[in-house]
Design a protein around this motif. Structure first.
Motif, PDB file in Angstrom:
ATOM      1  N   ASP A 120      11.982   1.839  -3.306  1.00 32.74           N
ATOM      2  CA  ASP A 120      11.976   0.593  -2.526  1.00 32.74           C
ATOM      3  C   ASP A 120      11.556  -0.612  -3.360  1.00 32.74           C
ATOM      4  N   LEU A 121      11.008  -0.369  -4.554  1.00 30.58           N
ATOM      5  CA  LEU A 121      10.558  -1.486  -5.390  1.00 30.58           C
ATOM      6  C   LEU A 121      11.726  -2.423  -5.700  1.00 30.58           C
ATOM      7  N   PRO A 122      11.512  -3.730  -5.615  1.00 33.04           N
ATOM      8  CA  PRO A 122      12.598  -4.691  -5.852  1.00 33.04           C
ATOM      9  C   PRO A 122      12.885  -4.907  -7.333  1.00 33.04           C
ATOM     10  N   ASP A 123      13.971  -5.559  -7.622  1.00 38.14           N
ATOM     11  CA  ASP A 123      14.313  -5.908  -8.992  1.00 38.14           C
ATOM     12  C   ASP A 123      13.222  -6.813  -9.568  1.00 38.14           C
ATOM     13  N   GLY A 124      12.742  -6.482 -10.770  1.00 39.16           N
ATOM     14  CA  GLY A 124      11.700  -7.278 -11.410  1.00 39.16           C
ATOM     15  C   GLY A 124      10.299  -7.005 -10.902  1.00 39.16           C
ATOM     16  N   ALA A 125      10.115  -5.918 -10.175  1.00 39.71           N
ATOM     17  CA  ALA A 125       8.800  -5.583  -9.622  1.00 39.71           C
ATOM     18  C   ALA A 125       7.765  -5.455 -10.744  1.00 39.71           C
ATOM     19  N   ILE A 126       6.536  -5.886 -10.445  1.00 39.76           N
ATOM     20  CA  ILE A 126       5.442  -5.798 -11.405  1.00 39.76           C
ATOM     21  C   ILE A 126       4.558  -4.610 -11.053  1.00 39.76           C
ATOM     22  N   ILE A 127       4.408  -3.705 -12.007  1.00 36.41           N
ATOM     23  CA  ILE A 127       3.560  -2.516 -11.820  1.00 36.41           C
ATOM     24  C   ILE A 127       2.359  -2.637 -12.755  1.00 36.41           C
ATOM     25  N   TYR A 128       1.181  -2.609 -12.186  1.00 34.33           N
ATOM     26  CA  TYR A 128      -0.039  -2.670 -12.984  1.00 34.33           C
ATOM     27  C   TYR A 128      -0.475  -1.254 -13.371  1.00 34.33           C
ATOM     28  N   VAL A 129      -0.776  -1.086 -14.652  1.00 30.66           N
ATOM     29  CA  VAL A 129      -1.283   0.186 -15.165  1.00 30.66           C
ATOM     30  C   VAL A 129      -2.475  -0.127 -16.073  1.00 30.66           C
ATOM     31  N   SER A 130      -3.217   0.892 -16.458  1.00 27.73           N
ATOM     32  CA  SER A 130      -4.386   0.650 -17.312  1.00 27.73           C
ATOM     33  C   SER A 130      -3.960   0.355 -18.755  1.00 27.73           C
TER      34      SER A 130
END
Length: 268
Positions: A120-130
């Motif tokens: 479901d994540l949109p195009d250009g979605a920002i995912i935060y990781v460590s």
């Protein structure tokens, strides 16, 4: 007469040492992180007692001491790390230690207040990781498994980095500037489309990896399962085999499932 006394003395010392050796053979000293590792070992104690073994648990609250002690032979085993960490430590420090087997996984999970599935994540979605470079492949595996990204051919997932992405269907952006402990706050503040959080930090913020996440690591063939390490050449020792039999028993698996409710799961 002196020669006879000397021979008798040697015999007595030899027998004493043999007796000590037999006693030590029934003692298993394991260096472990306090939780969940030491908790799991405590549950395994009575199982081993029935087999005649005395399990001694040395709690160590850092990630460098256990391998040092094991390499020196000051403990029989340690229980705190996963395979990629063991591999890196051995390469960097020349440790002669190896895995005796996997016990459990502390699964990472993806959380989102905006979307219910990774797809479901949109195009250009920002995912935060460590900002932990050793776990970039671990972060990427979620998206590889969903078919959202592809990596260079021949790159093992545990060795992968963001530079190994060759195809990114939704142009996902990975923000890896933050320390792991800050990620739950980013999730709570809804400052990202999705956040990947380590289980220990998730639990601290009353998040359930099992119930609150949109994607949870699977234990099957997972290189990040926590293992018991021993000195090279000792994984087939009888007491090590009995230790692993206890830690991989149905009783311990049931204990892990009941106590940790998905925050820690048995390895498969």
């Amino acid at each position: 007469m002196k020669k006879i006394l000397s021979l008798v003395l040697i015999a007595v010392v030899t027998l004493a040492l043999a007796a000590c050796g037999k006693k030590d053979d029934k003692t298993i000293t394991v260096g472990a992180s306090p939780a969940p590792h030491a908790e799991i070992l405590e549950k395994a104690k009575p199982i081993l007692e029935k087999k005649g073994y005395d399990l001694k648990i040395k709690k160590i609250n850092d990630y460098t001491t256990p391998n040092k002690l094991l390499d020196k032979g000051e403990i029989d085993a340690n229980f705190f790390q996963h395979t990629p960490y063991l591999k890196k430590e051995s390469e960097d420090k020349g440790y002669k230690i190896e895995s005796a087997g996997d016990v459990h996984l502390e699964p990472m999970a993806v959380y989102s207040k905006k979307y219910k599935k990774l797809k479901d994540l949109p195009d250009g979605a920002i995912i935060y990781v460590s900002n932990n470079p050793a776990e970039q492949g671990r972060f990427l595996k979620f998206f590889v498994d969903e078919g959202l990204i592809k990596l260079k051919k021949g790159v093992k997932i545990q060795d992968a980095t963001f530079k190994d992405i060759t195809e990114n269907k939704k142009h996902l952006k990975f923000n890896h500037q933050q320390s792991a402990e800050y990620l739950p706050k980013i999730y709570q503040n809804q400052d990202a489309d999705a956040v990947i959080i380590n289980s220990n930090f998730a639990i601290d913020q009353k998040l359930s990896p099992k119930k609150d996440s949109i994607a949870l690591e699977k234990p099957e063939n997972n290189p990040y399962s926590n293992l018991v390490a021993v000195q090279k050449g000792h994984k087939d020792d009888k007491k090590v085999k009995e230790l692993m039999k206890a830690l991989q028993s149905k009783e311990i698996k049931d204990f892990i499932n009941k106590k940790y409710d998905g925050a820690v799961v048995p390895a498969k």
